[in-house]
Design a protein around this motif. Structure first.
Motif, PDB file in Angstrom:
ATOM      1  N   GLY A 181     -20.083  24.668  -0.597  1.00  0.00           N
ATOM      2  CA  GLY A 181     -18.687  24.644  -0.189  1.00  0.00           C
ATOM      3  C   GLY A 181     -18.430  23.638   0.915  1.00  0.00           C
ATOM      4  N   MET A 182     -17.256  23.038   0.894  1.00  0.00           N
ATOM      5  CA  MET A 182     -16.895  22.033   1.906  1.00  0.00           C
ATOM      6  C   MET A 182     -15.377  21.883   1.958  1.00  0.00           C
ATOM      7  SD  MET A 182     -17.980  18.623  -0.249  1.00  0.00           S
ATOM      8  CE  MET A 182     -19.443  19.468  -0.884  1.00  0.00           C
ATOM      9  N   PRO A 183     -14.830  21.472   3.109  1.00  0.00           N
ATOM     10  CA  PRO A 183     -13.397  21.182   3.179  1.00  0.00           C
ATOM     11  C   PRO A 183     -13.100  19.811   2.580  1.00  0.00           C
ATOM     12  CG  PRO A 183     -14.404  20.750   5.300  1.00  0.00           C
ATOM     13  CD  PRO A 183     -15.496  21.315   4.416  1.00  0.00           C
ATOM     14  N   GLY A 184     -11.828  19.555   2.339  1.00  0.00           N
ATOM     15  CA  GLY A 184     -11.442  18.255   1.794  1.00  0.00           C
ATOM     16  C   GLY A 184      -9.953  18.025   1.936  1.00  0.00           C
ATOM     17  N   VAL A 185      -9.519  16.860   1.499  1.00  0.00           N
ATOM     18  CA  VAL A 185      -8.101  16.504   1.547  1.00  0.00           C
ATOM     19  C   VAL A 185      -7.765  15.727   0.276  1.00  0.00           C
ATOM     20  CG1 VAL A 185      -8.538  14.352   2.800  1.00  0.00           C
ATOM     21  CG2 VAL A 185      -6.288  15.427   2.941  1.00  0.00           C
ATOM     22  N   ALA A 186      -6.572  15.995  -0.268  1.00  0.00           N
ATOM     23  CA  ALA A 186      -6.123  15.298  -1.474  1.00  0.00           C
ATOM     24  C   ALA A 186      -5.421  13.996  -1.088  1.00  0.00           C
ATOM     25  CB  ALA A 186      -5.176  16.190  -2.271  1.00  0.00           C
ATOM     26  N   GLU A 187      -5.743  12.937  -1.815  1.00  0.00           N
ATOM     27  CA  GLU A 187      -5.177  11.620  -1.544  1.00  0.00           C
ATOM     28  C   GLU A 187      -4.691  11.006  -2.855  1.00  0.00           C
ATOM     29  OE1 GLU A 187      -8.546   9.626   0.057  1.00  0.00           O
ATOM     30  OE2 GLU A 187      -8.309  10.468   2.074  1.00  0.00           O
ATOM     31  N   PRO A 188      -3.789  10.032  -2.793  1.00  0.00           N
ATOM     32  CA  PRO A 188      -3.398   9.345  -4.032  1.00  0.00           C
ATOM     33  C   PRO A 188      -4.605   8.654  -4.663  1.00  0.00           C
ATOM     34  CG  PRO A 188      -1.871   8.829  -2.245  1.00  0.00           C
ATOM     35  CD  PRO A 188      -3.041   9.533  -1.619  1.00  0.00           C
ATOM     36  N   SER A 189      -4.674   8.692  -5.982  1.00  0.00           N
ATOM     37  CA  SER A 189      -5.754   8.003  -6.669  1.00  0.00           C
ATOM     38  C   SER A 189      -5.601   6.497  -6.494  1.00  0.00           C
ATOM     39  CB  SER A 189      -5.742   8.355  -8.157  1.00  0.00           C
ATOM     40  OG  SER A 189      -6.648   7.540  -8.870  1.00  0.00           O
ATOM     41  N   PRO A 190      -6.688   5.764  -6.254  1.00  0.00           N
ATOM     42  CA  PRO A 190      -6.571   4.296  -6.133  1.00  0.00           C
ATOM     43  C   PRO A 190      -5.973   3.650  -7.376  1.00  0.00           C
ATOM     44  CG  PRO A 190      -8.724   5.054  -5.377  1.00  0.00           C
ATOM     45  CD  PRO A 190      -8.060   6.235  -6.023  1.00  0.00           C
ATOM     46  N   ASP A 191      -6.153   4.282  -8.541  1.00  0.00           N
ATOM     47  CA  ASP A 191      -5.599   3.734  -9.778  1.00  0.00           C
ATOM     48  C   ASP A 191      -4.142   4.125  -9.973  1.00  0.00           C
ATOM     49  OD1 ASP A 191      -8.130   2.745 -10.301  1.00  0.00           O
ATOM     50  OD2 ASP A 191      -8.731   4.529 -11.416  1.00  0.00           O
ATOM     51  N   ASP A 192      -3.617   4.975  -9.105  1.00  0.00           N
ATOM     52  CA  ASP A 192      -2.264   5.489  -9.264  1.00  0.00           C
ATOM     53  C   ASP A 192      -1.430   5.235  -8.014  1.00  0.00           C
ATOM     54  OD1 ASP A 192      -0.715   6.639 -11.258  1.00  0.00           O
ATOM     55  OD2 ASP A 192      -0.783   8.620 -10.348  1.00  0.00           O
ATOM     56  N   PHE A 193      -1.711   4.122  -7.355  1.00  0.00           N
ATOM     57  CA  PHE A 193      -1.067   3.808  -6.079  1.00  0.00           C
ATOM     58  C   PHE A 193      -0.807   2.305  -6.037  1.00  0.00           C
ATOM     59  CE2 PHE A 193      -1.336   2.382  -1.685  1.00  0.00           C
ATOM     60  CZ  PHE A 193      -0.502   3.267  -1.019  1.00  0.00           C
ATOM     61  N   ALA A 194       0.344   1.905  -5.492  1.00  0.00           N
ATOM     62  CA  ALA A 194       0.668   0.477  -5.411  1.00  0.00           C
ATOM     63  C   ALA A 194       1.497   0.217  -4.169  1.00  0.00           C
ATOM     64  CB  ALA A 194       1.425   0.014  -6.657  1.00  0.00           C
ATOM     65  N   ALA A 195       1.292  -0.954  -3.597  1.00  0.00           N
ATOM     66  CA  ALA A 195       2.103  -1.411  -2.464  1.00  0.00           C
ATOM     67  C   ALA A 195       3.124  -2.418  -2.966  1.00  0.00           C
ATOM     68  CB  ALA A 195       1.215  -2.039  -1.396  1.00  0.00           C
ATOM     69  N   VAL A 196       4.344  -2.328  -2.452  1.00  0.00           N
ATOM     70  CA  VAL A 196       5.401  -3.281  -2.780  1.00  0.00           C
ATOM     71  C   VAL A 196       5.447  -4.299  -1.646  1.00  0.00           C
ATOM     72  CG1 VAL A 196       7.842  -3.596  -3.281  1.00  0.00           C
ATOM     73  CG2 VAL A 196       6.686  -1.480  -3.974  1.00  0.00           C
ATOM     74  N   SER A 197       5.151  -5.557  -1.961  1.00  0.00           N
ATOM     75  CA  SER A 197       5.076  -6.606  -0.946  1.00  0.00           C
ATOM     76  C   SER A 197       6.238  -7.574  -1.070  1.00  0.00           C
ATOM     77  CB  SER A 197       3.749  -7.373  -1.066  1.00  0.00           C
ATOM     78  OG  SER A 197       2.652  -6.503  -0.923  1.00  0.00           O
ATOM     79  N   ALA A 198       6.575  -8.199   0.034  1.00  0.00           N
ATOM     80  CA  ALA A 198       7.657  -9.186   0.036  1.00  0.00           C
ATOM     81  C   ALA A 198       7.179 -10.465  -0.650  1.00  0.00           C
ATOM     82  CB  ALA A 198       8.088  -9.485   1.468  1.00  0.00           C
ATOM     83  N   PRO A 199       7.891 -10.955  -1.673  1.00  0.00           N
ATOM     84  CA  PRO A 199       7.453 -12.191  -2.356  1.00  0.00           C
ATOM     85  C   PRO A 199       7.642 -13.431  -1.488  1.00  0.00           C
ATOM     86  CG  PRO A 199       9.533 -11.429  -3.254  1.00  0.00           C
ATOM     87  CD  PRO A 199       9.068 -10.368  -2.309  1.00  0.00           C
ATOM     88  N   VAL A 200       8.619 -13.391  -0.574  1.00  0.00           N
ATOM     89  CA  VAL A 200       8.879 -14.520   0.322  1.00  0.00           C
ATOM     90  C   VAL A 200       9.279 -13.959   1.682  1.00  0.00           C
ATOM     91  CG1 VAL A 200       9.621 -16.126  -1.482  1.00  0.00           C
ATOM     92  CG2 VAL A 200      11.291 -14.610  -0.401  1.00  0.00           C
ATOM     93  N   SER A 201       9.289 -14.822   2.678  1.00  0.00           N
ATOM     94  CA  SER A 201       9.811 -14.429   3.985  1.00  0.00           C
ATOM     95  C   SER A 201      11.333 -14.355   3.921  1.00  0.00           C
ATOM     96  CB  SER A 201       9.379 -15.443   5.049  1.00  0.00           C
ATOM     97  OG  SER A 201       7.972 -15.525   5.133  1.00  0.00           O
ATOM     98  N   GLY A 202      11.912 -13.386   4.618  1.00  0.00           N
ATOM     99  CA  GLY A 202      13.356 -13.270   4.592  1.00  0.00           C
ATOM    100  C   GLY A 202      13.846 -12.046   5.335  1.00  0.00           C
ATOM    101  N   ARG A 203      15.119 -11.734   5.133  1.00  0.00           N
ATOM    102  CA  ARG A 203      15.768 -10.601   5.790  1.00  0.00           C
ATOM    103  C   ARG A 203      16.171  -9.590   4.726  1.00  0.00           C
ATOM    104  NH1 ARG A 203      21.123  -9.484   7.254  1.00  0.00           N
ATOM    105  NH2 ARG A 203      21.766 -11.489   6.349  1.00  0.00           N
ATOM    106  N   VAL A 204      15.966  -8.305   5.021  1.00  0.00           N
ATOM    107  CA  VAL A 204      16.294  -7.238   4.073  1.00  0.00           C
ATOM    108  C   VAL A 204      17.806  -7.024   4.094  1.00  0.00           C
ATOM    109  CG1 VAL A 204      15.904  -4.835   3.416  1.00  0.00           C
ATOM    110  CG2 VAL A 204      14.067  -6.139   4.509  1.00  0.00           C
ATOM    111  N   VAL A 205      18.463  -7.304   2.977  1.00  0.00           N
ATOM    112  CA  VAL A 205      19.919  -7.144   2.918  1.00  0.00           C
ATOM    113  C   VAL A 205      20.327  -5.932   2.091  1.00  0.00           C
ATOM    114  CG1 VAL A 205      20.399  -9.581   3.297  1.00  0.00           C
ATOM    115  CG2 VAL A 205      20.039  -8.758   0.961  1.00  0.00           C
ATOM    116  N   ARG A 206      19.406  -5.402   1.267  1.00  0.00           N
ATOM    117  CA  ARG A 206      19.708  -4.185   0.503  1.00  0.00           C
ATOM    118  C   ARG A 206      18.422  -3.401   0.287  1.00  0.00           C
ATOM    119  NH1 ARG A 206      23.167  -4.926  -4.819  1.00  0.00           N
ATOM    120  NH2 ARG A 206      23.445  -2.687  -4.455  1.00  0.00           N
ATOM    121  N   VAL A 207      18.519  -2.083   0.405  1.00  0.00           N
ATOM    122  CA  VAL A 207      17.425  -1.176   0.053  1.00  0.00           C
ATOM    123  C   VAL A 207      17.952  -0.253  -1.031  1.00  0.00           C
ATOM    124  CG1 VAL A 207      15.844   0.605   0.851  1.00  0.00           C
ATOM    125  CG2 VAL A 207      16.437  -1.285   2.367  1.00  0.00           C
TER     126      VAL A 207
END
Length: 413
Positions: free
Chosen positions: A77-103
């Motif tokens: 027996g051991m403790p643990g923590v649930a995390e997102p799967s690496p295959d089921d997780f993605a980061a949304v990155s900025a394609p260019v430098s700029g200012r956020v005008v809409r979310v």
């Protein structure tokens, strides 16, 4: 060994009187004896055996369990923590430098792949859009030059054909034919140059459009659409409306609705028993009724430098009640050591840093025996030395037996 006929209340009273008696009066003078442990904590020279009187046996009603062979498996027996799967997780990155005008998507909202989740205004994109438009204009101009050159080549070819006939009929001098042929050659060279200019302009158009597409396309005023790279739920935002971002900065994260990765925290001794493929039960720490059966995906090759635990990774299918961020409890069915034995956890007590169990040696007699333990499971613990299959150990009122053993050793001092 002296039998103690005292009942439990009398035992407690006698222990209190003995402690009080030891506390009165001046301590005896000694020449060179060092101060040692109190007699109640000193180990006897032989094994400590507690023999219960009829009254004590009736009051305690000690239950025993037979020492069992560990068998092919042992529960770890051991403790643990649930995390997102690496295959089921993605980061949304900025394609260019700029200012956020809409979310357009917020935390907790579901999105699909390719959906616009934010809009940036970028000077870089505005410049790329202008370059693309200029390249398209240059390509159109070059294509017009090709059309003009083709018309000139056709005209000069007709002149060559005309003067060829006139020279054959001796109506026109040959020098006119030579001149027409030279003009045709120049027109053909101009056509080739115009065609090369068109190819170069089209390459610039393609390059500009590719750069613009890589930057997320371009709208009016140099706006760029930021799209979700996968479907799922927005987990968190790292930018705000009106904020600025640099190219490739993380703007938000998306967690899919697929499997969850559970990271167990095993001790090094426990990790030595666990192998990839071992069966495991994952239970929610907040709701033990939620249990998911799975298998160990992998075991980290080294312990963490921060807490010295070894990570044990388990993949849990979606929709089973285990969500990223939850604390969980893992029970791994690991292979046991050959020839080992195990006892219930309730049978083990500690005398300082020494693990002991009370082995039944007679109808009312129990020997306090030191044992060496392995990695504990949920309900039982392997015993590496000190016991054999068939021994019977006390599993209830172990603390009372321990108190009696100390009192008996104390009374013999």
């Amino acid at each position: 060994m002296r039998r103690l006929p005292l009942s439990l209340p009398a035992l407690a009273l006698a222990a209190g009187l003995l402690v009080a008696g030891c506390g009165d009066g001046a301590p005896p003078e000694t020449d060179a004896d060092p101060v040692g442990q109190p007699p109640s904590l000193q180990r006897a020279s032989g094994p400590a055996v507690v023999t219960l009187s009829d009254v004590q046996a009736a009051e305690l009603s000690v239950e025993t369990a037979e020492v069992q062979a560990s068998g092919a498996t042992v529960e770890v027996g051991m403790p643990g923590v649930a995390e997102p799967s690496p295959d089921d997780f993605a980061a949304v990155s900025a394609p260019v430098s700029g200012r956020v005008v809409r979310v357009l998507a917020h935390e907790g909202e579901a999105v699909r792949r390719g959906q616009t989740v934010a809009v940036l205004q970028s000077m870089e994109t505005a410049s790329l859009s202008a370059s693309a438009r200029q390249a398209s204009a240059e390509a159109a101009q070059a294509e017009a030059g090709v059309a003009q050159a083709q018309a000139e080549v056709a005209l000069q070819r007709q002149q060559v054909e005309r003067y060829t006939q006139l020279v054959a009929e001796r109506i026109s001098p040959r020098m006119r034919l030579d001149q027409a042929r030279a003009d045709l050659g120049r027109a053909q060279a101009q056509l080739r140059a115009a065609q090369a200019a068109v190819a170069a302009a089209q390459a610039r158009v393609t390059g500009s459009r590719d750069q613009l597409a890589a930057a997320g396309g371009g709208g009016r005023g140099g706006t760029v659409a930021v799209v979700a790279p996968r479907g799922g739920v927005i987990d968190r935002h790292t930018v705000d409306l009106g904020g600025s971002v640099m190219a490739y900065d993380e703007m938000m994260t998306i967690v899919g609705q697929g499997e969850v990765m559970v990271r167990g925290q095993a001790t090094p001794d426990q990790a030595a028993r666990v192998r990839a493929g071992d069966g495991v039960s994952v239970r929610s720490a907040s709701d033990p009724g939620v249990a998911v059966a799975s298998r160990v995906a992998s075991v980290a090759p080294a312990a963490s430098s921060s807490d010295r635990s070894v990570a044990v990774y388990v993949r849990v299918p979606a929709g089973r009640g285990i969500r990223p961020g939850q604390s969980v409890r893992l029970s791994v069915v690991a292979r046991a050591e050959a020839g080992g034995v195990s006892v219930p956890l309730a049978a083990v007590s500690y005398d300082g840093d020494r693990a002991t169990v009370f082995v039944q040696t007679g109808p009312r007699a129990f020997e306090q025996r030191p044992v060496e333990l392995g990695a504990p499971g949920e309900e039982a613990v392997p015993v590496l030395s000190g016991l054999a299959v068939g021994d019977r150990v006390a599993v209830t009122n172990v603390f009372d037996l321990k108190a009696l053993a100390r009192f008996e050793a104390y009374g013999e001092e």
